[in-house]
Structure formats: C-alpha cells, structure tokens
Design an enzyme around this catalytic site. Structure first.
Site, PDB file in Angstrom:
ATOM      1  N   ASP A   1      -8.323  16.752 -14.829  1.00  0.00           N
ATOM      2  CA  ASP A   1      -9.634  16.109 -14.725  1.00  0.00           C
ATOM      3  C   ASP A   1     -10.739  17.152 -14.848  1.00  0.00           C
ATOM      4  OD1 ASP A   1      -8.970  17.188 -12.117  1.00  0.00           O
ATOM      5  OD2 ASP A   1     -10.709  16.105 -11.322  1.00  0.00           O
TER       6      ASP A   1
ATOM      7  N   GLU B   1      -8.449  16.795  -9.124  1.00  0.00           N
ATOM      8  CA  GLU B   1      -8.655  18.011  -8.338  1.00  0.00           C
ATOM      9  C   GLU B   1     -10.130  18.236  -8.066  1.00  0.00           C
ATOM     10  OE1 GLU B   1      -9.397  22.388  -7.722  1.00  0.00           O
ATOM     11  OE2 GLU B   1     -10.172  21.029  -9.251  1.00  0.00           O
TER      12      GLU B   1
END
Length: 412
Positions: A83, A178
């Site tokens: 991400d 994350e």
C-alpha cells in the site's frame, strides 16, 4: 534486457498501480484497489518459480524459496508492504527517469514550477552520476514500499536462476495497509514459518535499523457551552480557548520539527473545534520506554490540573498504545542484525545503524514472535511529490538480500 532495466521496469510496473490505503475504512485491505497489485504479485511470484505462493482473504501474500543445501539452516524472511500513504495521492503515478544525474535541479513539473532541488534536499548529491526515478510532481512515487517489493522479487528471481549461491529456506511476505498502522495486524506469523525476518522498508542506502519509537495516540476533548454571542457575558464557555490552554501546557520544543535522533515528541496532528466541543488529536513518540510512559503521564496530569483550575470537568483524555520499540525483542538475537551488517560490509556498503523515527511492520511482528530488523529500500522523501529512488540503491538492496541468505547458510 540488462538487470538494471529489469529492475526499472518491475518497479514502474508496481508504482503505476494505485494502492493508496484508507485509515477510515474497516476492511482489510482498507481499499479494494490494493487487490490489483496483490493479485499481480501472486502471479509474478509463481512465474519466477517460487513455491507455496498463497494469498489470503485479507490480501496477505506469502511464498517460499526452498533451501538448496543439505544441512539445517534457519528459515529467514523478507517482508514489504504494497500500500501507499494516504498523505498524498498515489493515483496516476507518472514516473520520470533521470539518467546520469548531474547534481543540479530536477524539474518535475515545468507547468506548475515544481522542482526537486539539492539546495533543499541535500541527499540528492549522494547520487550524482546515478539513475534516479522521480515523480512528475503531482503524486507520490510509491518507493515506500514498492522499492522493497521490487528488491525482494528481483532477489528471489536471481537466487532461483543462480543455484551456485547456497542458501537455506527463505520466506517472502507482502502486506496491505502498513501506512495506516495495520500492516502486521493480520499477519500469520506461524504460517509464515520464519525464525526471523527483515523488512525492506528503509530509506537511504546502508540503513539498518532495529530500534523504533514506542508509540501511542491521544484524543483530548474540551467541552464548552454555546450561547448567542450577543447575550453571552458570563454564560458562554468557548471550548477552543480551553483547548489552546492544553496545547500551550505541553513543552513547545518537544515537537517533530524540533527533535531528531533519539529525542521523542508530542505531535498535534488534528484539531476539530466548535464553541461547545474541541477535539485535539496527538501522537506520542519516544524510543525510551520510561520517557514514553512519562509523556503519557504528563498529558494526563495536564488534563487533571486544568480541570482543577477551571473547577469543572472541562477536559477528558483517552490514550491508546499503538506499538513498541522492537529493540527489546531484537537485542536477545542480535546475530540477525550482525548478519545484515556483515552482508553490507562485504558488498562495500557502509552500514548506517540508527533508530527509526517512526514505526514499521517489523516492530509489531517482533512483538508477535518474529524478530524483524529493517533494511534500506533506497527511496527518499516518502509520502509526497518530491519522492525519488536511485536505481543503483535498489540494485544494492537486491545484493544485500542475496548476501544475507548466503551468509545465513554459511554460518551454520
């Protein structure tokens, strides 16, 4: 195709897929578009010859490179997240390649006069003569942490194609979310099956980190009373003025913009205010556990003191721990840091061992039973339009991964 061009193509293939995460979502992954890269990575891991490639219902990806030696070798892992930060848009990323960087200003976007300059970003001068990948000034790049994914996949491909490099079993893990603090929340450490791992999620070439902040979040609410301002004398209580008293009671210079190294801070990152109620959102950070606890206690004491001063329950506070310093879990197994340090030295890289002024999946994973130091991925200026990565740094990171695998097998 040269190895360098292969890394460039792989990296660009990843960063041009939008994987921005969303802190306001309750799903995992927090955005559906993260599946686009996740599914691509599964196909690619299978294509290069990895074994046991899996993806679960939350988009956590795992794969195995079997040992090619007869003796027992500890199972090691390499982990990155796919991400990108919601701090700045990751949609329609248009990478620009700067060959043989000359040390001068790089015009990212002439139309909007956006310039990446070594006058402001001095680290650029470390990479004169190298190939840089930058943004076009309108998005982030996504080197955090698609550079890490590029390096892990490339290293696994290299080891598969070079049987002469002896290594034990290697696990690969790619995680969602994350950037919003959830990357390790649903990571199945037992399934992963590694004795220890490394996140490839650092910045400058040479970084090797096994210390990070202890972290907490605090929400402070100040309550007031709304009355028509024309008739408010002796009746109106403006919560925003009360909130400013709390802000001013904290040490003014213990903020991110005034601290470095091992210095902790209070960071006010959100205010939502009306006369009747004002909400302050803080993050609390410190490497030292005692100082971390003292920071939380100070905020609670300020609330108590202000409520006493105003003779009313004007303030309320809620503090929640977020993650802790992984040093406590890594120090008992410091050989895992030593191996990474030796790998860098053998490759002519000067190790930069320093604390992380932030968090990492590795912190949470270390407390989940998987000790997990952090290694450079090469990028700079994360989470914004000035992000860039030297291709040569990514190449060196690939070499470090391979050398760690080789040294781990040799040390048994």
């Amino acid at each position: 195709m040269t190895p360098k061009q292969r890394i460039i193509n792989r990296f660009i293939g990843y960063v041009t897929i939008d994987t921005e995460s969303d802190p306001n979502s309750n799903t995992t992954p927090s955005t559906k578009k993260q599946w686009d890269l996740a599914n691509k990575l599964v196909m690619e891991l299978k294509a290069i010859g990895m074994s046991d490639v899996t993806i679960d219902d939350n988009a956590y990806i795992m794969a195995t490179l079997p040992s090619n030696v007869d003796h027992h070798v500890p199972t090691i892992g390499f982990i990155s997240h796919f991400d990108t930060s919601p701090d700045f848009t990751g949609a329609n990323v248009k990478p620009q390649i700067v060959e043989d960087y000359d040390g001068k200003d790089i015009v990212l976007n002439a139309e909007e006069n956006i310039v990446l300059s070594p006058d402001y970003f001095e680290d650029l001068l470390l990479y004169k003569g190298q190939t840089l990948i930058t943004t076009d000034g309108t998005t982030l790049l996504g080197a955090d942490d698609k550079a890490g994914i590029t390096e892990i996949v490339t290293a696994m491909e290299y080891l598969i194609n070079h049987h002469e490099i002896k290594h034990g079993p290697i696990k690969v893990g790619f995680t969602p979310d994350e950037e919003i603090g959830r990357g390790a929340h649903k990571f199945d450490v037992e399934k992963f099956g590694a004795d220890w791992a490394y996140t490839m999620d650092g910045s400058q070439i040479g970084e090797l980190e096994y210390e990070n902040f202890n972290a907490a979040g605090a929400v402070i609410k100040a309550k007031g009373k709304i009355v028509h301002p024309g008739y408010a004398k002796g009746k109106m209580v403006n919560s925003m003025y009360y909130a400013s008293e709390f802000i001013n009671a904290l040490p003014r210079l213990e903020t991110p913009e005034h601290t470095e190294g091992y210095e902790g801070f209070f960071h006010l990152h959100g205010i939502n205010g009306k006369v009747e109620e004002t909400t302050l959102k803080y993050i609390i950070r410190d490497h030292d556990k005692d100082k971390f606890e003292a920071r939380k206690a100070l905020m609670e004491k300020i609330v108590l003191d202000l409520n006493t001063k105003f003779e009313a329950e004007v303030f309320e506070i809620e503090i929640k721990d977020q993650y802790f310093n992984m040093k406590e879990k890594v120090e008992p197994v410091m050989h895992i840091v030593d191996i990474a340090e030796e790998a860098m030295k053998q490759l002519g890289i000067t190790p930069l061992i320093k604390p992380i002024r932030g968090g990492t999946d590795g912190s949470q994973l270390s407390y989940m039973g998987l000790p997990c130091p952090n290694i450079f991925a090469g990028g700079h200026n994360f989470h914004g339009r000035y992000e860039y990565v030297p291709v040569e740094s990514m190449q060196k990171a690939v070499e470090v991964i391979c050398k760690i695998a080789e040294l781990t097998a040799q040390n048994q």
